[in-house]
Enzyme design. Sequence first.
Site, PDB file in Angstrom:
ATOM      1  N   PRO A 255       0.831  -1.205   0.000  1.00 59.09           N
ATOM      2  CA  PRO A 255       0.000   0.000   0.000  1.00 59.09           C
ATOM      3  C   PRO A 255       0.868   1.258   0.000  1.00 59.09           C
ATOM      4  O   PRO A 255       1.920   1.296   0.639  1.00 59.09           O
ATOM      5  CB  PRO A 255      -0.832  -0.115   1.273  1.00 59.09           C
ATOM      6  CG  PRO A 255      -0.284  -1.253   2.049  1.00 59.09           C
ATOM      7  CD  PRO A 255       0.623  -2.055   1.170  1.00 59.09           C
TER       8      PRO A 255
ATOM      9  N   GLY B  93       3.905   3.849   5.148  1.00 54.23           N
ATOM     10  CA  GLY B  93       5.036   3.525   6.013  1.00 54.23           C
ATOM     11  C   GLY B  93       5.645   2.155   5.764  1.00 54.23           C
ATOM     12  O   GLY B  93       6.427   1.665   6.579  1.00 54.23           O
ATOM     13  N   LEU B  94       5.300   1.522   4.636  1.00 54.43           N
ATOM     14  CA  LEU B  94       5.843   0.178   4.369  1.00 54.43           C
ATOM     15  C   LEU B  94       6.909   0.192   3.278  1.00 54.43           C
ATOM     16  O   LEU B  94       7.309  -0.854   2.768  1.00 54.43           O
ATOM     17  CB  LEU B  94       4.710  -0.785   3.993  1.00 54.43           C
ATOM     18  CG  LEU B  94       3.658  -1.012   5.078  1.00 54.43           C
ATOM     19  CD1 LEU B  94       2.602  -2.006   4.609  1.00 54.43           C
ATOM     20  CD2 LEU B  94       4.288  -1.517   6.382  1.00 54.43           C
ATOM     21  N   GLY B  95       7.361   1.390   2.897  1.00 57.08           N
ATOM     22  CA  GLY B  95       8.502   1.474   1.977  1.00 57.08           C
ATOM     23  C   GLY B  95       8.148   1.268   0.519  1.00 57.08           C
ATOM     24  O   GLY B  95       8.986   0.812  -0.267  1.00 57.08           O
ATOM     25  N   SER B  96       6.910   1.625   0.131  1.00 57.83           N
ATOM     26  CA  SER B  96       6.515   1.332  -1.255  1.00 57.83           C
ATOM     27  C   SER B  96       7.405   2.053  -2.267  1.00 57.83           C
ATOM     28  O   SER B  96       7.783   1.473  -3.289  1.00 57.83           O
ATOM     29  CB  SER B  96       5.041   1.658  -1.491  1.00 57.83           C
ATOM     30  OG  SER B  96       4.837   3.036  -1.439  1.00 57.83           O
ATOM     31  N   SER B  97       7.806   3.307  -1.984  1.00 54.15           N
ATOM     32  CA  SER B  97       8.603   4.028  -2.996  1.00 54.15           C
ATOM     33  C   SER B  97       9.975   3.383  -3.153  1.00 54.15           C
ATOM     34  O   SER B  97      10.451   3.161  -4.271  1.00 54.15           O
ATOM     35  CB  SER B  97       8.722   5.520  -2.662  1.00 54.15           C
ATOM     36  OG  SER B  97       9.521   5.707  -1.516  1.00 54.15           O
TER      37      SER B  97
ATOM     38  N   ALA C 121      10.741   0.276  -2.527  1.00 50.77           N
ATOM     39  CA  ALA C 121      10.589  -1.057  -3.136  1.00 50.77           C
ATOM     40  C   ALA C 121      10.367  -0.936  -4.644  1.00 50.77           C
ATOM     41  O   ALA C 121      10.927  -1.717  -5.425  1.00 50.77           O
ATOM     42  CB  ALA C 121       9.432  -1.804  -2.476  1.00 50.77           C
TER      43      ALA C 121
ATOM     44  N   ASP D 267      15.024   2.844   4.805  1.00 48.79           N
ATOM     45  CA  ASP D 267      14.036   2.097   4.009  1.00 48.79           C
ATOM     46  C   ASP D 267      14.693   1.387   2.827  1.00 48.79           C
ATOM     47  O   ASP D 267      14.523   0.185   2.631  1.00 48.79           O
ATOM     48  CB  ASP D 267      12.952   3.041   3.450  1.00 48.79           C
ATOM     49  CG  ASP D 267      12.079   3.641   4.529  1.00 48.79           C
ATOM     50  OD1 ASP D 267      12.412   3.484   5.720  1.00 48.79           O
ATOM     51  OD2 ASP D 267      11.071   4.278   4.182  1.00 48.79           O
TER      52      ASP D 267
HETATM   53  C1  MEV Z   1      10.221   6.374   7.109  1.00 48.94           C
HETATM   54  O1  MEV Z   1       9.919   5.065   6.675  1.00 48.94           O
HETATM   55  C2  MEV Z   1      11.208   6.363   8.240  1.00 48.94           C
HETATM   56  C3  MEV Z   1      11.603   7.740   8.777  1.00 48.94           C
HETATM   57  O2  MEV Z   1      12.495   7.488   9.870  1.00 48.94           O
HETATM   58  C4  MEV Z   1      12.270   8.590   7.730  1.00 48.94           C
HETATM   59  C5  MEV Z   1      13.648   8.092   7.340  1.00 48.94           C
HETATM   60  O3  MEV Z   1      14.243   7.265   8.027  1.00 48.94           O
HETATM   61  O4  MEV Z   1      14.130   8.586   6.300  1.00 48.94           O
HETATM   62  C6  MEV Z   1      10.399   8.485   9.337  1.00 48.94           C
END
Ligand code: MEV
Length: 313
Positions: A101, A105-109, A111, A152
């Site tokens: 998704p 916050g799961l790193g889609s960009s 990945a 990420d």
């Molecule tokens: C984002 O997935 C994680 C953060 O710590 C930003 C980063 O590490 O660049 C919020």
Amino acid sequence: MISTCATAAAKLILFGEHAVVYDQPAIAIPLLDVRASAAISIDLSSATPVIEAKDLRMTLPITEARQPSLQHIVNAIELFEARAMPLPATGWRLTVWSKIPFSRGLGSSAAISIAILRALSASQKIHFSSEQFIELSFELEKFHHGTPSGLDNTVIAVERPIIFRKGQPPQNIEPKSFTFVVGDTGVGKKTSDVVSFVAANYHSNPGHAGKIFSEIGAIALAGRECLEQGKLKKLGELMTKNQDLLSELEVSSPELDTLIGAAKNAGALGAKLCGAGKGGCMVALTEDTKSAETVSRALLQAGALKTFITRLK
Ligand code: MEV
């Protein structure tokens, strides 16, 4: 150009988001079953290469793909050409799709970037080392997120649990077996916006935010020990402490708090947001698979859009 397909995993930050931008250690694991994909195929339909973004239902010649929703893909192709070799001027198509998704916050960009770099390098029979994948995907992360820590793209490039500090090579960690449940609030947030929000708070009160970052860093180090020594209960407590500090940084949200509360009421040993926060996903630690299923049902009842159960080992 050889027809080929490559994928890259999503990631989950167990400890240390935000603090990692300020040089503290963080721990992340790959979510191996949730992946982004990129395929190169022969396509003679256009005078230029064709970009197909399946999830967006968009197919365009590369010359018309310079628009915000496809810029990510074009950037990856251009970086590959600049750093590896020019690609044929016609006769191929790059198709991208993802089960990760977006903006959760799961790193889609990261990945998607790595899946594209893997597909392009395989199609040109170029071998990149994992350091090169880390370096190139970090360049692409900078386009999208401004000042990323590199966490990420690094965990996604190496696809194993790591402890990470900005500017340093990742260290492997060897966790025992653990079961986590991820819950998606369904609320999308841009990482760069949340990172800028934290930066503004840090600059207005560096002492306060700096103390929180150090405490989160100490939790990440203690978390590594628990992961490697199989200390289930303590690991859950550390996740909850990390969440309390993230709440103090004001990056939690009512939706995240609701899901975290629901997970704990359903028996989770600890829970926290994962990624930038202010929306996106949370992660809960459970005793075993059966309890993970109970927590997953509770999360869905509490309003989660989706849940994933993931096991370390
Ligand atoms: C984002 O997935 C994680 C953060 O710590 C930003 C980063 O590490 O660049 C919020």
